[in-house]
Design a protein around this motif. Structure first.
Motif, PDB file in Angstrom:
ATOM      1  N   TRP A 137       0.823  -1.209   0.000  1.00  0.00           N
ATOM      2  CA  TRP A 137       0.000   0.000   0.000  1.00  0.00           C
ATOM      3  C   TRP A 137       0.859   1.262   0.000  1.00  0.00           C
ATOM      4  O   TRP A 137       0.556   2.238  -0.709  1.00  0.00           O
ATOM      5  CB  TRP A 137      -0.940  -0.016   1.206  1.00  0.00           C
ATOM      6  CG  TRP A 137      -2.157   0.845   1.010  1.00  0.00           C
ATOM      7  CD1 TRP A 137      -2.395   2.082   1.535  1.00  0.00           C
ATOM      8  CD2 TRP A 137      -3.303   0.521   0.216  1.00  0.00           C
ATOM      9  NE1 TRP A 137      -3.617   2.557   1.130  1.00  0.00           N
ATOM     10  CE2 TRP A 137      -4.198   1.617   0.308  1.00  0.00           C
ATOM     11  CE3 TRP A 137      -3.663  -0.567  -0.558  1.00  0.00           C
ATOM     12  CZ2 TRP A 137      -5.429   1.642  -0.340  1.00  0.00           C
ATOM     13  CZ3 TRP A 137      -4.886  -0.549  -1.208  1.00  0.00           C
ATOM     14  CH2 TRP A 137      -5.753   0.545  -1.095  1.00  0.00           C
ATOM     15  N   ALA A 191      -5.916 -11.142  -1.552  1.00  0.00           N
ATOM     16  CA  ALA A 191      -7.355 -10.942  -1.788  1.00  0.00           C
ATOM     17  C   ALA A 191      -8.179 -11.397  -0.599  1.00  0.00           C
ATOM     18  O   ALA A 191      -9.279 -10.873  -0.358  1.00  0.00           O
ATOM     19  CB  ALA A 191      -7.786 -11.678  -3.044  1.00  0.00           C
ATOM     20  N   SER A 194      -8.281  -8.374   1.484  1.00  0.00           N
ATOM     21  CA  SER A 194      -9.211  -7.502   0.760  1.00  0.00           C
ATOM     22  C   SER A 194      -8.911  -7.618  -0.722  1.00  0.00           C
ATOM     23  O   SER A 194      -7.741  -7.475  -1.121  1.00  0.00           O
ATOM     24  CB  SER A 194      -9.066  -6.040   1.189  1.00  0.00           C
ATOM     25  OG  SER A 194      -9.813  -5.201   0.319  1.00  0.00           O
ATOM     26  N   VAL A 196      -9.302  -5.549  -2.806  1.00  0.00           N
ATOM     27  CA  VAL A 196      -8.809  -4.250  -3.272  1.00  0.00           C
ATOM     28  C   VAL A 196      -7.289  -4.265  -3.417  1.00  0.00           C
ATOM     29  O   VAL A 196      -6.730  -3.580  -4.283  1.00  0.00           O
ATOM     30  CB  VAL A 196      -9.249  -3.132  -2.299  1.00  0.00           C
ATOM     31  CG1 VAL A 196      -8.565  -1.806  -2.637  1.00  0.00           C
ATOM     32  CG2 VAL A 196     -10.755  -2.981  -2.323  1.00  0.00           C
ATOM     33  N   GLY A 199      -6.097  -5.850  -6.603  1.00  0.00           N
ATOM     34  CA  GLY A 199      -6.664  -4.961  -7.610  1.00  0.00           C
ATOM     35  C   GLY A 199      -5.907  -3.651  -7.700  1.00  0.00           C
ATOM     36  O   GLY A 199      -5.736  -3.096  -8.787  1.00  0.00           O
ATOM     37  N   ARG A 200      -5.466  -3.147  -6.551  1.00  0.00           N
ATOM     38  CA  ARG A 200      -4.708  -1.894  -6.532  1.00  0.00           C
ATOM     39  C   ARG A 200      -3.363  -2.068  -7.248  1.00  0.00           C
ATOM     40  O   ARG A 200      -2.918  -1.162  -7.961  1.00  0.00           O
ATOM     41  CB  ARG A 200      -4.478  -1.455  -5.081  1.00  0.00           C
ATOM     42  CG  ARG A 200      -3.641  -0.165  -4.940  1.00  0.00           C
ATOM     43  CD  ARG A 200      -4.409   1.059  -5.392  1.00  0.00           C
ATOM     44  NE  ARG A 200      -3.614   2.270  -5.376  1.00  0.00           N
ATOM     45  CZ  ARG A 200      -3.435   3.064  -4.318  1.00  0.00           C
ATOM     46  NH1 ARG A 200      -4.004   2.751  -3.161  1.00  0.00           N
ATOM     47  NH2 ARG A 200      -2.714   4.148  -4.408  1.00  0.00           N
ATOM     48  N   TYR A 203      -4.063  -1.939 -10.898  1.00  0.00           N
ATOM     49  CA  TYR A 203      -4.409  -0.564 -11.266  1.00  0.00           C
ATOM     50  C   TYR A 203      -3.151   0.293 -11.402  1.00  0.00           C
ATOM     51  O   TYR A 203      -3.008   1.063 -12.368  1.00  0.00           O
ATOM     52  CB  TYR A 203      -5.341   0.027 -10.212  1.00  0.00           C
ATOM     53  CG  TYR A 203      -5.560   1.518 -10.335  1.00  0.00           C
ATOM     54  CD1 TYR A 203      -6.436   2.040 -11.286  1.00  0.00           C
ATOM     55  CD2 TYR A 203      -4.884   2.407  -9.492  1.00  0.00           C
ATOM     56  CE1 TYR A 203      -6.632   3.411 -11.397  1.00  0.00           C
ATOM     57  CE2 TYR A 203      -5.074   3.774  -9.595  1.00  0.00           C
ATOM     58  CZ  TYR A 203      -5.940   4.273 -10.548  1.00  0.00           C
ATOM     59  OH  TYR A 203      -6.132   5.624 -10.662  1.00  0.00           O
TER      60      TYR A 203
END
Length: 648
Positions: A137, A191, A194, A196, A199-200, A203
């Motif tokens: 992150w 996953a 999360s 996300v 997916g992040r 992205y």
């Protein structure tokens, strides 16, 4: 008329200043079409499944001692506090040229994340996942993955990255493959925390790498507009290729990305000379030829051998370059921006050996792999680099079976690069070793050093090339040649009429001749072309003869005018004293040395002590170096002299 204009334009492109294109080989993109490549990549999902399973099996076969050592190291990161990346630190490069502070902080994030991922891959208990999530992150939140020093790649330079303009440099490319590996190997686990998170990653790869890569063709390192390229080309393209192979889900975009990397990497291969010489020096080989072989291997594997060029002699020569420049142990010839000691990428060396069927390269890689006692010991050195760790993991079963050995050829001559290495006896670092170069002062990571040479005694430095210090903004600016390590007066070269060599494509060696006999090896060249008109020199013939137990330097010169005495510089890390017609060089512990015989009637000798304050140079040479200045006593327009070097 049209034909004449077209031919003129082609000639202007090929011979334009700074262009190094030597051949239109186009072995990659020229071997297929984008449509045919799509067929070769049709089974990518099967390849991915096999790749992932192989990695998991190899991880499971690691020795228990290695597994426990690596897991223990990862445990130290469980409470790691992820560092901030303040804008004020990023701005330091624009303000004072410091690029190290920010890079160290961002690299700490990546190193720790790699260690955590490796710990999780080995243990598979989920202990490291929370910190891995934090690390992923944090990196996804960075304003840019590029280094501050590379923001000139923006369409308009700014010392801070422009929002919305993502550029691809060395830092962005390496981050791309790191996150691609994490997604590839841990996406299901991430996953579960999360969806996300994986997916992040996808992205960020899409917006920071895929979109600018496919949308732009003006990044200089691509070479798509005729620019000269260097190690950036295979390094960036290799990371982009790997990221696409691991992550990209859309077939058309995968094919487009892979094919564009092929078009770009062709530009790197096209400019390479047939002798495989890397003008950036051995320290950059890992990111140049070493990056290329890993790129080629990924491309070969993912297309099931449909794109394979490693049988070409040039590719093998690019691999063999690295052991031809090896002095012994970790000592390498440090011409250009190089360091006197380095460890080449073991996986790249071994992969060259595999792909080119060269047992010497395999043994050379095994030598470095076994420096800690066994090939397994290398894993601890690679824990901070996930890509290197996985690549080494994949060759580990085979490299354990290779015989560790340094080839150490007696003589290696690279006629295109114009670099010679010669030693007393093949396979041994004992005795004298000589390396010399001709070339030009327009090489990548250039120093003004046409005609330079170095001498080692029993594998230890005696007459040296200083190499390169810590990179700052000045290193790659118009003021590069104000740095003393870049100047010919701080290489083993003459300063003529008070004038040093000049940088640029027009400043080069002429009439370079190499010869090898049963008892002597010789290299001669006219280095006068490396000096500007102000030096007032018609010719300066430098000849170096290696006779086993002695090296002889002979120079014959013709000047247009005499302004002041010429001065020959000789750089050494050893203690120096003058005794009669001998200059005695000795190590501080008196364990080795070199004797230089000269004619006191021709030269006055001065010994300068140069204190070092650059951390990189201090690491290489200690607190100081000596420059021997042999100042000519003659005022003749024509003349010559000789020096003899022997172990002392």
């Amino acid at each position: 008329m049209r034909k004449r204009i077209l031919l003129w334009l082609i000639a202007a492109l090929i011979f334009s200043p700074g262009r190094k294109l030597l051949a239109q080989r186009n072995w990659l993109a020229g071997s297929t079409t984008e449509t045919a490549l799509a067929s070769g990549l049709a089974h990518i999902e099967s390849w991915r499944k096999t790749e992932k399973e192989n990695i998991r099996q190899l991880l499971g076969r690691l020795p228990d001692t290695v597994r426990q050592t690596l897991i223990s190291r990862s445990e130290k990161d469980l409470d790691y506090a992820w560092p901030n990346l303040p804008a004020t630190v990023f701005l330091q490069f624009g303000q004072n040229g410091n690029r190290t502070n920010y890079q160290n902080m961002r690299e700490a994030r990546r190193r720790v994340l790699n260690e955590l991922v490796i710990g999780e891959l080995l243990e598979r208990k989920g202990r490291f996942i929370p910190q891995i999530v934090n690390g992923v992150w944090a990196i996804c939140e960075e304003s840019t993955w590029a280094y501050p020093a590379h923001l000139s790649l923006q369409k308009k330079y700014s010392p801070l990255p422009y929002p919305g303009e993502d550029i691809i440099d060395l830092g962005a490319a390496t981050t791309s493959s790191q996150l691609a590996w994490i997604w590839f190997l841990l996406k299901d686990t991430l996953a579960a925390v999360s969806p996300v998170i994986p997916g992040r990653i996808v992205y960020e790869l899409e917006r920071r790498i895929v979109t600018p890569y496919l949308g732009r063709d003006d990044f200089w390192w691509m070479g798509l507009h005729g620019q000269s390229v260097n190690n950036w080309n295979p390094w960036v393209n290799g990371n982009v290729l790997l990221s696409a192979l691991l992550v990209e889900k859309e077939d058309a975009r995968l094919t487009a990305t892979v094919y564009k990397t092929m078009q770009s990497v062709d530009k790197f291969i096209n400019q390479y000379p047939e002798d495989g010489g890397c003008d950036e020096g051995p320290s950059y080989w890992t990111m140049a030829g070493g990056a290329l072989i890993r790129y080629l291997q990924w491309l070969d594997d993912a297309t099931a051998g449909k794109v394979r060029i490693t049988d070409r002699p040039l590719i093998g020569n690019m691999g063999r370059y690295i052991y031809k420049l090896n002095i012994g142990g970790n000592a390498f010839v440090d011409f250009a921006d190089a360091h006197p000691e380095t460890t080449p990428d073991i996986t790249a060396v071994f992969t060259f050996g595999q792909a080119c069927r060269d047992e010497d390269l395999k043994s050379f890689a095994a030598y470095f792999a076994s420096q800690d006692g066994s090939a397994a010991g290398q894993f601890s050195h690679m824990q901070g680099n996930l890509d290197r760790f996985i690549s080494y993991l994949q060759i580990f079963p085979e490299i354990q079976q290779a015989t560790p050995r340094q080839p150490l050829p007696k003589t290696a001559w690279l006629p295109d690069l114009q670099v010679l290495t010669v030693r007393r006896q093949a396979g041994s670092a004992e005795g004298l070793f000589l390396a010399a170069k001709g070339g030009t002062n327009d090489e990548s990571h250039n120093h003004n050093d046409v005609g330079n040479f170095i001498i080692y005694a029993d594998g230890k430095p005696a007459v040296i090339d200083i190499g390169v210090g810590t990179y700052t903004r000045q290193t790659f600016s118009k003021d590069r040649y104000k740095i003393f390590t870049m100047q010919s007066a701080w290489h083993n070269l003459p300063t003529i009429n008070g004038v040093m060599q000049r940088q640029g494509k027009d400043f080069r060696a002429r009439n370079v001749h190499f010869s090898e006999g049963r008892s002597k090896t010789a290299l001669s060249m006219d280095i006068s072309g490396a000096y500007p008109e102000a030096a007032g020199v018609d010719s300066w013939i430098r000849s170096l003869t290696f006779g086993g137990d002695r090296i002889t330097l002979r120079e014959k010169y013709a000047l247009k005018e005499y302004k002041q005495p010429f001065t020959l510089s000789l750089i050494t890390p050893l203690q120096a004293t003058v005794k009669g017609s001998d200059i005695i060089l000795k190590s501080e512990d008196n364990s080795y040395g070199l004797k230089i015989r000269y004619d006191p009637r021709q030269f006055e000798v001065k010994i300068e002590d140069r204190k070092l304050d650059d951390p990189s140079l201090i690491h290489a040479w200690g607190s100081s170096l000596r420059r021997l200045l042999l100042i000519s006593r003659k005022h003749d327009l024509k003349g010559g002299y000789s020096l003899v070097f022997e172990k002392g």
